[in-house]
Scaffold this motif. Structure first.
Motif, PDB file in Angstrom:
ATOM      1  N   UNK A  28       3.306  -3.868  -6.819  1.00 52.01           N
ATOM      2  CA  UNK A  28       4.023  -4.199  -5.592  1.00 52.01           C
ATOM      3  C   UNK A  28       4.167  -2.992  -4.665  1.00 52.01           C
ATOM      4  N   UNK A  29       4.399  -1.815  -5.205  1.00 51.13           N
ATOM      5  CA  UNK A  29       4.560  -0.605  -4.391  1.00 51.13           C
ATOM      6  C   UNK A  29       3.260  -0.223  -3.695  1.00 51.13           C
ATOM      7  N   UNK A  33       2.422  -0.222   0.415  1.00 54.10           N
ATOM      8  CA  UNK A  33       1.877   0.920   1.160  1.00 54.10           C
ATOM      9  C   UNK A  33       0.603   0.543   1.913  1.00 54.10           C
ATOM     10  N   UNK A  34      -0.246  -0.273   1.300  1.00 51.73           N
ATOM     11  CA  UNK A  34      -1.485  -0.695   1.963  1.00 51.73           C
ATOM     12  C   UNK A  34      -1.165  -1.544   3.192  1.00 51.73           C
ATOM     13  N   UNK A  35      -0.260  -2.501   3.038  1.00 48.71           N
ATOM     14  CA  UNK A  35       0.093  -3.378   4.159  1.00 48.71           C
ATOM     15  C   UNK A  35       0.792  -2.582   5.253  1.00 48.71           C
ATOM     16  N   UNK A  36       1.693  -1.672   4.876  1.00 51.32           N
ATOM     17  CA  UNK A  36       2.405  -0.852   5.860  1.00 51.32           C
ATOM     18  C   UNK A  36       1.434   0.019   6.650  1.00 51.32           C
ATOM     19  N   UNK A  37       0.477   0.622   5.965  1.00 48.45           N
ATOM     20  CA  UNK A  37      -0.519   1.456   6.636  1.00 48.45           C
ATOM     21  C   UNK A  37      -1.385   0.628   7.580  1.00 48.45           C
ATOM     22  N   UNK A  38      -1.765  -0.568   7.143  1.00 43.09           N
ATOM     23  CA  UNK A  38      -2.590  -1.432   7.991  1.00 43.09           C
ATOM     24  C   UNK A  38      -1.835  -1.870   9.241  1.00 43.09           C
TER      25      UNK A  38
END
Length: 104
Positions: A28-29, A33-38
């Motif tokens: 989940x973490x 991070x991937x979604x936040x960066x995208x």
């Protein structure tokens, strides 16, 4: 027909999967991070595009003013160059043309 009560218990024991049931190999973490960066990258792209379009509009506006209000041929030619540069910048910002770094 009466449903089997044991079959309902089996289904309730399975975890609910809202992502289509695929395990992507991220916890989940990491997924956060991937979604936040995208999302951050997409928002910066939008802001950058709007800034470039504003700059292109300014070039077209100033170039049009120079071409219309110009007293000499050089002033009109410079105004035309500003209009062309603004139009090219807007086309690149909207990805209608490839980036300028790919031109050479």
């Amino acid at each position: 027909m009466v449903s089997d009560p044991d079959s309902d218990l089996d289904r309730s024991a399975e975890p609910d999967r809202t992502d289509g049931g695929y395990d992507v190999g991220l916890d989940e973490q990491e997924l956060y991070l991937v979604v936040r960066t995208a999302v951050k990258d997409a928002m910066l792209d939008v802001v950058g595009t709007l800034v470039l379009l504003g700059f292109a509009l300014g070039l077209v506006w100033i170039g049009g003013w120079m071409a219309i209000d110009g007293d000499s041929t050089g002033f009109v030619a410079a105004g035309g160059a500003f209009v062309v540069a603004g139009a090219l910048l807007a086309a690149v910002a909207l990805e209608l043309l490839p980036p300028i770094r790919d031109w050479f």
